[in-house]
Scaffold this active site. Structure first.
Site, PDB file in Angstrom:
ATOM      1  N   HIS A 340     103.029 -37.623  62.393  1.00 25.62           N
ATOM      2  CA  HIS A 340     103.927 -38.033  63.479  1.00 25.62           C
ATOM      3  C   HIS A 340     105.371 -37.745  63.081  1.00 25.62           C
ATOM      4  CE1 HIS A 340     106.529 -41.296  65.304  1.00 25.62           C
ATOM      5  NE2 HIS A 340     106.040 -40.713  66.393  1.00 25.62           N
ATOM      6  N   HIS A 384     114.836 -32.503  66.352  1.00 23.28           N
ATOM      7  CA  HIS A 384     115.261 -33.804  65.831  1.00 23.28           C
ATOM      8  C   HIS A 384     114.676 -34.880  66.731  1.00 23.28           C
ATOM      9  CE1 HIS A 384     118.774 -35.260  68.484  1.00 23.28           C
ATOM     10  NE2 HIS A 384     118.269 -34.214  69.105  1.00 23.28           N
TER      11      HIS A 384
END
Length: 1015
Positions: A340, A384
């Site tokens: 993740h 990001h």
């Protein structure tokens, strides 16, 4: 004999090729003839051992000038000065990669021209791929270090496991000797030896130590031990009584095993088949140190100890170091290791994003990585965590890194989970980079898929990268370059308080406010929940309590169970976005109400999670009712790259599946609700398509949830935060180590066809169970706890062992041995624990070692292994990440049916009498009840367990949102049958078979041994 098959020559040739590849002059690579290779390596080693003064770069301040050198054993890099003293080192074993130039994220923080790229290099080491970024005074020095380190790394990678363990042991002995030599004279006095005994947790009478010291002191320099004499002393001290008695029991009380004795031991105890006399002779020649014994064909106590402590005696099945399962089933029939927010180094709000994380995660076996894509400056897409203060990296750099490292450790397919938040123009740029950089890895035209209604197999997708993302609907014209699709992603729905106004960090008008809010959120979470890697996470849960006042007239949180049940059944429209938006309420609601709560039962832990989910739904209800379903523009070029892994929102698991070529994403909270309410339907749902589980939005600290409940329901892609080491990642590693750590583990057959409820008391009614009988015999060289306040000067530990079964709820349980006082060097427990498992194919077995203390217990170490990867017989369980520390056990697995009745137990768990900690200590047994969760709490403040506690309810202690924190289904049926002339081990079937009548002998055996029995 073909000389090219010689391991020694193969090693030399591999090193020669490495030198040709990595030796360069003036920045350009040149080929070097093989005869010069030895001179080059010798020059590099000499220069590195002499040492070099270099600058160590740090992210937030000026560089530090340090003197770096390779130690005399060529086992680690050291530096000085350092406040760490002897601990200032990096083991060569731990180095993952050496990169020349200014490639690391630390170097990128410095302006161009700050350093000559030829003088820069980075060393990545450890499980977390930490980087040591160095600048040398010249390019020649940098090249010397890079070449030398790559040579050492190549040599280590070519070693077999036995050589590596022996080298590790030799290095450990030398390091122990050097650290004990306080005055640095190259020898140990009796006082230094006595201090060392305390450090090693050895509690021997001083007179006994002095006697062994005198026997080992054989040279002219009386009164001190040099290194060779110290090795002899250590050998005398570490002679194993348990192994000696075991050897005597098979040698007719001779002090050695002959070939027939050894053959009988391997067949009767270690369950090896086809054991030949030739194989026994190979063992004797390999492990017996005495030449006379080798000639006589006998194995003495030293050789027997060497054999039992070698990788051959490890509890982990050596066949599982390679792929051993059938890889031709559809993808939906495999568990797939998943990451993740792969790019993050730390928390979810303010940490650094680094491309190096993709390299590390892929090399650790992960097969599904996540890429959050956003519009960047100059038309370049970036990666990001959106609307947060995490740093940004280029999408192009991420794809290049994935292309480089995707198939180094595993050849099976990589799933690229694209979270797309870009404009159409930058989506086209993404598609361009994917196509140009990944090339043929994206070409699926050659993939053979016999059944188009099913997903292809990992075998047919070898070397391929699957793009998981949104796909244009079929009703859009093929000529259209873009179209609208539903926008159900999560990353763009973060609380408004944490959003930058225009997405530009430097130019944002609310930059300071966002930074302050984010810091307060993270600091408050860390401070109030005391986030740390607690080894007993079922005792802890981060609980969000509502403030004393009401949240609002429309959002009262009812406390009765009825309202909780109503709220838990809300529409699945509340998805990842709403959980993200809870972060704003998180800080407001918990300033006075949040606390670290110690859970006293499994039910309370589950209720806590449910209450958290309720608060989430209440706090974002306004968002659900006021916001219509969003759509987004999707580029045709990016859509066309998606084939088998189309991203869709969370589905109703009871509805018919339109296509297997799709992936549904569920938050851990939503998935947990489904498991509680519709477990059987969820299992059927996961038989046909892929499901991905991702962490709750509460986990801004990047902590991990327990993956086991989701594996129990057949969820394939259970995504974890790889940057947060701890219990949950240890479970993940254990599961996927069962199939060579290739990233894919085949589900049991009973999970791929038919339906059962994994939460029921008897999920596989009428089928055979497995009984695991574990005899915990002894421990070896157990260290003091790492966070011991007094360090090596603290008390000698009082260890005990806890064994935990992690699997279906009905199988989950734990038991522990008694405490042995004042002995961490060679404690003896000799206790037997018995567990009954309904579905061992999915179970993990976790060994934990604790130091008992009157006011609690301290964690020493652990080893987790898949049930199906356990070897039968006498085995060593080496604690993960701790040199030489192990526990010695005997493993037996039996078939049983029905419920096994509790038999007479052993002595009380905390019978504190070290004199009884012997091989005969199991003789005196007394009835012992199963202990409840509350008794585990009591054990933290008392030296004896509470008697007559009620039987605890089975379940998942970790199901509550907890703090931060080998190996699963072995498809032995699918493994190819090897050469029958080689010794093989008895294998267990993949799934339970119909239960035959239980034999009377089995009943008598269980009830006659006085065992602790777990149902």
């Amino acid at each position: 004999m073909d000389i090219y098959r010689s391991p020694l020559l193969q090693h030399k040739f591999s090193v020669a090729r490495l030198m040709e590849e990595f030796f360069w002059i003036g920045g350009s690579i040149v080929a070097t003839s093989k005869w010069k290779m030895g001179q080059i390596v010798e020059r590099c080693m000499s220069s590195m051992q002499a040492g070099t003064q270099m600058i160590k770069l740090r992210g937030s301040s000026k560089g530090l000038v340090r003197f770096y050198y390779l130690d005399e054993h060529k086992s680690c890099i050291r530096w000085r000065p350092s406040r760490k003293n002897e601990k200032a080192k990096i083991s060569i074993d731990s180095i993952q990669e050496v990169c020349e130039g200014k490639q690391s994220e630390i170097f990128q923080r410095y302006a161009d021209g700050s350093f000559d790229p030829n003088c820069c290099f980075s060393i990545y080491y450890g499980d977390h791929m930490e980087s040591l970024d160095l600048v040398s005074s010249s390019g020649e020095e940098a090249r010397t270090w890079i070449t030398g380190l790559k040579y050492l790394m190549a040599g280590i990678s070519d070693e077999d496991s036995l050589s590596k363990r022996q080298r590790t042991r030799d290095q450990w002995l030398k390091q122990t000797f050097d650290e004990a030599d306080k005055n640095g004279d190259g020898s140990l006095s009796i006082s230094e030896v006595l201090q060392l005994m305390h450090k090693l947790n050895v509690n021997l009478p001083r007179q006994k130590v002095k006697q062994m010291f005198k026997e080992a002191d054989t040279d002219d320099n009386q009164g001190t031990l040099d290194f060779d004499e110290f090795c002899a002393f250590y050998k005398m001290m570490s002679t194993r009584r348990d192994l000696y008695l075991l050897m005597l029991s098979y040698s007719n009380h001779k002090d050695y095993l002959d070939i027939d004795d050894l053959k009988r031991f391997l067949e009767a105890e270690q369950k090896m088949n086809n054991v030949t006399r030739e194989h026994c002779l190979e063992i004797i020649n390999q492990f017996e140190p005495c030449p006379e014994s080798k000639q006589q064909g006998s194995l003495g106590i030293d050789g027997f100890t060497n054999y039992m402590r070698s990788p051959t005696g490890d509890i982990f099945n050596p066949e599982h170091h390679q792929v051993n399962q059938d890889m031709t089933h559809p993808l939906s029939q495999y568990f797939i290791t998943s990451s993740h927010n792969t790019y993050l180094m730390g928390d979810q709000l303010m940490s650094q994003s680094r491309v190096d994380m993709y390299a590390w995660v892929l090399q650790s076996g992960c097969r599904c990585v996540e890429v959050d894509c956003w519009d960047g400056p100059d038309g370049e897409p970036i990666v990001h965590h959106g609307y947060t203060l995490t740093s940004k990296i280029l999408f192009k750099d991420v794809i290049e890194t994935i292309n480089k490292y995707a198939f180094i450790k595993s050849e099976y397919p990589v799933i690229l989970s694209i979270e797309n938040h870009c404009s159409v123009a930058q989506q086209k740029k993404m598609a361009q980079y994917l196509t140009e950089i990944l090339g043929d890895k994206l070409d699926l035209s050659s993939v053979v898929n016999e059944d188009p209604t099913q997903l292809p197999s990992p075998e047919s997708l070898k070397g391929k990268i699957l793009v998981k993302g949104k796909k244009l609907p079929a009703n859009i014209s093929e000529d259209a370059e873009e179209g609208e699709v539903s926008d159900e992603d999560s990353a763009d729905e973060i609380d408004d308080d944490c959003k930058l106004m225009n997405g530009d960090w430097k130019a944002s008008s609310n930059r300071k406010r966002v930074e302050n809010i984010a810091k307060k959120k993270l600091d408050s979470l860390i401070k109030e929940s005391k986030i740390r890697d607690c080894e007993d996470p079922n005792n802890f849960a981060v609980t969000i309590l509502p403030p004393s006042g009401k949240l609002g007239p429309k959002h009262d949180l009812k406390k009765n169970k009825h309202n909780e049940d109503v709220e838990s059944g809300e529409d699945s429209v509340i998805s990842k976005r709403h959980n993200r938006s809870l972060m704003g309420s998180f800080s407001k609601c918990k300033k006075k109400g949040s606390k670290l709560k110690r859970t006293s039962s499994v039910e309370e832990g589950e209720d806590e999670l449910e209450s958290q989910g309720n608060l989430s739904r209440a706090s974002v209800h306004y968002s659900k009712t006021s916001r219509q379903k969003k759509t987004m523009k999707l580029s045709r070029a990016l859509s066309d790259l998606v084939k088998y892994t189309k991203s869709v929102g969370s589905h109703d698991v009871e509805s018919a599946i339109s296509s297997s070529w799709q992936v549904s994403s569920f938050s851990e909270t939503k998935a947990h609700q489904i498991i509680q309410q519709k477990a059987a339907q969820y299992l059927r749902f996961n038989q046909h398509q892929l499901s991905r589980i991702y962490p709750s939005s509460y986990r801004v600290d990047s902590s991990n949830y327990n993956p086991q409940p989701f594996w129990n329901a057949g969820c394939q892609l259970v995504a974890l935060n790889y940057q947060s080491e701890g219990r949950m990642l240890q479970l993940n590693r254990a599961k996927f180590s069962a199939n060579g750590n290739c990233g894919y583990v085949l589900k049991p057959k009973c999970m791929c066809q038919g339906v059962f409820n994994p939460n029921s008391e008897d999920p596989l009614f009428g089928q055979m169970k497995k009984q695991l009988v574990l005899r915990i015999i002894s421990g070896q060289q157990l260290p003091k706890p790492r966070d011991s306040m007094l360090g090596d000067r603290g008390e000698i530990i009082d260890p005990f062992v806890e064994v935990e079964i992690i699997g279906l709820p009905v199988d989950c349980c734990k038991e522990q041995t008694r405490v042995v006082d004042d002995n961490g060097f060679n404690p003896m427990w000799e206790e037997t624990l018995v567990f009954s498992l309904c579905m061992p194919e999915i179970a993990l077995v976790r060994f934990l070692v604790w130091d008992h203390d009157p006011i609690g217990r301290d964690f020493i170490g652990q080893r987790t292994i898949a049930f199906t990867s356990m070897m039968p017989g006498y085995r060593h369980v080496y604690l993960e990440g701790i040199e030489e520390a192990s526990i010695f056990v005997h493993v037996a697995i039996n078939d049983v049916c029905g419920k096994v009745k509790p038999a007479l137990g052993l002595k009380g768990l905390f019978l504190r009498n070290p004199k009884q900690a012997s091989l005969d200590s199991h003789a005196a047994g007394q009835f012992n009840h199963k202990h409840s969760f509350s008794s585990h709490i009591l054990r933290r403040t008392a030296s004896a367990p509470t008697k007559s506690q009620k039987k605890p309810k089975k379940g998942f202690p970790e199901i509550a949102i907890d703090t931060k924190d080998n190996r699963s289904e072995g498809a032995s049926e699918d493994r190819e049958v090897g050469d029958s002339s080689r010794p093989r081990f008895d294998q267990e079937p993949e799934c339970p078979s119909p239960a035959p009548p239980l034999r009377d002998e089995a009943n008598r055996e269980v009830q006659g041994k006085g065992l602790k029995v777990k149902n």
